[in-house]
Each structure stands twice: as structure tokens, then as C-alpha cells.
Design an enzyme around this catalytic site. Sequence first.
Site, PDB file in Angstrom:
ATOM      1  N   LYS A  15     -35.354 -49.505  53.398  1.00 43.91           N
ATOM      2  CA  LYS A  15     -35.304 -48.139  53.945  1.00 43.91           C
ATOM      3  C   LYS A  15     -35.921 -47.204  52.921  1.00 43.91           C
ATOM      4  CE  LYS A  15     -31.313 -45.694  54.247  1.00 43.91           C
ATOM      5  NZ  LYS A  15     -31.621 -44.562  53.316  1.00 43.91           N
ATOM      6  N   GLU A  67     -30.210 -37.875  58.892  1.00 35.49           N
ATOM      7  CA  GLU A  67     -29.068 -37.398  58.101  1.00 35.49           C
ATOM      8  C   GLU A  67     -28.958 -35.881  58.182  1.00 35.49           C
ATOM      9  OE1 GLU A  67     -28.699 -39.094  54.203  1.00 35.49           O
ATOM     10  OE2 GLU A  67     -27.097 -37.711  53.624  1.00 35.49           O
TER      11      GLU A  67
HETATM   12  O1  KIV Z   1     -27.944 -44.244  50.352  1.00 35.50           O
HETATM   13  C1  KIV Z   1     -27.294 -44.270  51.409  1.00 35.50           C
HETATM   14  O2  KIV Z   1     -26.135 -44.679  51.460  1.00 35.50           O
HETATM   15  C2  KIV Z   1     -27.960 -43.781  52.606  1.00 35.50           C
HETATM   16  C3  KIV Z   1     -27.096 -43.463  53.775  1.00 35.50           C
HETATM   17  C4  KIV Z   1     -26.410 -42.181  53.523  1.00 35.50           C
HETATM   18  C5  KIV Z   1     -27.857 -43.445  55.039  1.00 35.50           C
HETATM   19  O3  KIV Z   1     -29.135 -43.598  52.606  1.00 35.50           O
END
Ligand code: KIV
Length: 265
Positions: A114, A183
Site C-alpha cells: 500500500k 482516510e
Molecule cells: O498505517 C496504517 O495503519 C494505515 C491505516 C490507517 C489505513 O495506513
Amino acid sequence: MAKVTTATIRKKKLDAEKIVMLTAYDYPTARLADQAGMDIILVGDSLGNVVLGYKDTTRVTMDDMLHHIRAVSRADTNAMVMGDMPFLSYHAGVADAVQNAGRIIREGGAGAVKLEGGAAFADEVRAIVRAGIPVCGHLGLTPQSVHKFGGHFVQGKTQKDAEQIMADALALQEAGVFALVLECVPRQLAGELTAKLRIPTIGIGAGNLCDGQVLVSHDMLGMYQGRVAKFVKPYANLGEQYAAGVKAYISEVKDGSFPDEAHSF
Ligand code: KIV
């Protein structure tokens, strides 16, 4: 249960079945989340805040991430393991981004990565996807840009900002992300994005119209003593239970009641 893949996640959107994602940073909690039926375990760079004691996620390094992604991967979960690309691991060029995403898969054992950011990172996303690595996008409040935002504020409240998030989401979809974390954006904007996109949206502080939800485990289980955002629902208070257990142990060692006969040889 079968291993959760990008195909499973895509199908959930088509079947209007909610996707559930939760962070984990180590082997035992990854196992617990998996046994509970989690779809995606995110080794988020929130690791920096809730486990490593950093002030914000810009301090988190690739070495930090790999150490914890490996621990989670060892849990051999049915849940998809997704690893966050930390600050500066995909900002210095496409080749660097592919190398670092590759490390998260090859050395970390994750099934997806991600990264935060919109159209500005479309080339990086395209190149990582071309290398065969599933990428999840992340828009709205992107914590690695905390210094640019000047704090943790809801994003997309003005028409102009909402249009920018919409354009970024479409650019990421076109670049090949298989899912998108939203978010801290208004519920209505998240709903419009969810209706417009082919890919699933996973909300955190983005209301109930997203295709799925994600929370930081330490926040929702009461394990974090720092500031917890308004959108976090406390599902347990493990922090209190931990403190109570530790206090009882201290007191019993001090008064000599532990170890008793049952706990001695
Ligand atoms: O780093 C994380 O835990 C995240 C979530 C808040 C989506 O990116």
C-alpha cells in the site's frame, strides 16, 4: 478458508460483501486476527506510532517495516498480508519504488503493498503493478504528509478538494491499484467514490458507504495511550486488562503468594 487474494477482494465488491481489514505488527496478533476471520492484515506504517514510539510515520524505515512484515508473514494467514511502503521508499523514482515494493514481497513475504498519494504517483503504481505486485492506494488524510497538512484533519471538505480526491482516485484506478483506502474524508464523498470506482474502497474515518473498513488494532483494542481519533470505536480495553494483570503479578510477587504450590516443582 482459502487464502484471500486480489480476486477475492474484487469479488466482494461485486457481491456487495463488506471487506474487513485490521493492522497487525507481529506473529501472535496476526494469528489472532486471522483466526477471527480477517480478510486483510495490514502491516501499516502506523507501526511507528503505536509500536515503535515515533511521533509520526515519517520516521518509519524500510528496515522497520520489513522486520514486522516478516513477523506477520510467519503467521501463515489465510488473510492477505499487505505491507505499507514507508515514507521515502517510493518518492525518489520509479526504479526505487519497484525495488522497495519487491523487497516487501520477496523479503517480507507480503501479498500486496500500500502506498499513499494520488496521480503524482501513478507512474510508480503502474511500474510496481507491471512487476506483478498488487498495489492498494491510500487517499484523503495521508499521514506521511502530516507536515504538509499541518496536522491530522479531515480532507475533501471543499468542492475543490473533493474534486482533487476524485481525480486522484480515478488516476490510481487507471494505474492499476486493486483497492483504495480512504482516510478521514466526508461520508458522502466516500460514497460517491465507492459508487464511481470499479475497485473496492476501504474506509477509515470515511463513513459506512465504503466497500470495507480498516482500523488500527492498537486503537480499537485500547492498547494505545496516545491521542485516538473520533472515528475509532473501542471494541475492547486490552490496555486496562494488561495493566491489571501486571499489577496483580507485582503485588503477588511482593507479598510472596506467587509462586504458590500449583506453580512450583
Ligand atoms: O498505517 C496504517 O495503519 C494505515 C491505516 C490507517 C489505513 O495506513
